[in-house]
Design a protein around this motif. Sequence first.
Motif, PDB file in Angstrom:
ATOM      1  N   UNK A 184       0.824  -1.205   0.000  1.00 16.64           N
ATOM      2  CA  UNK A 184       0.000   0.000   0.000  1.00 16.64           C
ATOM      3  C   UNK A 184       0.860   1.257   0.000  1.00 16.64           C
ATOM      4  N   UNK A 185       1.972   1.210   0.725  1.00 18.59           N
ATOM      5  CA  UNK A 185       2.889   2.349   0.715  1.00 18.59           C
ATOM      6  C   UNK A 185       3.467   2.545  -0.687  1.00 18.59           C
ATOM      7  N   UNK A 186       3.724   1.451  -1.389  1.00 19.64           N
ATOM      8  CA  UNK A 186       4.206   1.536  -2.768  1.00 19.64           C
ATOM      9  C   UNK A 186       3.124   2.087  -3.691  1.00 19.64           C
ATOM     10  N   UNK A 187       1.877   1.710  -3.436  1.00 20.14           N
ATOM     11  CA  UNK A 187       0.765   2.219  -4.257  1.00 20.14           C
ATOM     12  C   UNK A 187       0.688   3.742  -4.171  1.00 20.14           C
ATOM     13  N   UNK A 188       0.984   4.293  -3.012  1.00 19.85           N
ATOM     14  CA  UNK A 188       0.941   5.752  -2.859  1.00 19.85           C
ATOM     15  C   UNK A 188       1.974   6.444  -3.742  1.00 19.85           C
ATOM     16  N   UNK A 189       3.000   5.695  -4.159  1.00 19.26           N
ATOM     17  CA  UNK A 189       4.004   6.249  -5.073  1.00 19.26           C
ATOM     18  C   UNK A 189       3.813   5.719  -6.499  1.00 19.26           C
ATOM     19  N   UNK A 243       9.781   8.568   2.182  1.00 19.11           N
ATOM     20  CA  UNK A 243       8.321   8.597   2.052  1.00 19.11           C
ATOM     21  C   UNK A 243       7.730   7.208   2.306  1.00 19.11           C
ATOM     22  N   UNK A 244       8.375   6.180   1.778  1.00 20.57           N
ATOM     23  CA  UNK A 244       7.917   4.809   1.982  1.00 20.57           C
ATOM     24  C   UNK A 244       7.880   4.470   3.460  1.00 20.57           C
ATOM     25  N   UNK A 245       8.946   4.780   4.160  1.00 22.71           N
ATOM     26  CA  UNK A 245       9.016   4.460   5.591  1.00 22.71           C
ATOM     27  C   UNK A 245       8.003   5.268   6.388  1.00 22.71           C
ATOM     28  N   UNK A 246       7.767   6.508   5.961  1.00 23.42           N
ATOM     29  CA  UNK A 246       6.831   7.368   6.686  1.00 23.42           C
ATOM     30  C   UNK A 246       5.394   6.889   6.559  1.00 23.42           C
ATOM     31  N   UNK A 247       5.064   6.255   5.417  1.00 23.20           N
ATOM     32  CA  UNK A 247       3.679   5.832   5.177  1.00 23.20           C
ATOM     33  C   UNK A 247       3.453   4.338   5.448  1.00 23.20           C
TER      34      UNK A 247
END
Length: 241
Positions: free
Chosen positions: A129-134, A174-178
């Motif tokens: 899901x964090x990857x989807x945000x990017x 950003x990945x770690x933050x989300x």
Amino acid sequence: MSTTMRRGAHAAKNRAAKRPRKSRFTLWAVVLAAAAVVTVFIGVQAFGGDDAKVPPRIATGEGRVLGDPDAPVTIIEYADFQCPVCKRAASTIIPQIEEQYVLDGRVNIEFRMFPFLGQESWAAAQAAEAAREQDKFWEYHDALFNAQGRENSGAFKYANLVEIAREVGLDIPQFEATLGQHLDALQAEADAARAEGVSSTPTFYIGDRKIVGVQPYDVFVEAIEAELQEAAAATETETAQ
């Protein structure tokens, strides 16, 4: 009543008393045999595969939808990134559907999370899901399956999830933050799947047709073609009106 007659009556009574036991025994034997067949099928599905990798993607995707979001037919797939049968579907069945139906815009595939095999399943789902945000869900999806190990053995520990993010070109801060922001939504998604009747992965819905596991490709083709025909008929009806 003579002794012989009494003995005959007792024997008949004993035979009658034994019959239900035999019926119950037969019933349980059938039930156990059926359970054994299901167990063997699941075992073959889970452990009969090889180390095949998910091939390079030939269709594009937006979010968790692979293909044209306006395609007349949508295949919904519920999967767990730790599930070896899901990996087999991703490396065998999905590429065939992608080539035959997704590329020309007739079908799209919507991926839904059903993380039920343990903590690392939930960790992988949150990372995806964090990857989807990017806008790199499908790249991360494929990399997760290609990095799959034994269940909850450390393949999807935090450091590995970050390394996979780096490999697919994500912004790591950003990945770690989300990474931890999606748990409630994923739990709601899993609960909705259970309410719909999903109990194992992969489970596919093609229209009203439910396909569990990696079935022969012809099973998917039959369901897809039936849905395409229904969609075409519905379009003709709307046009006529």
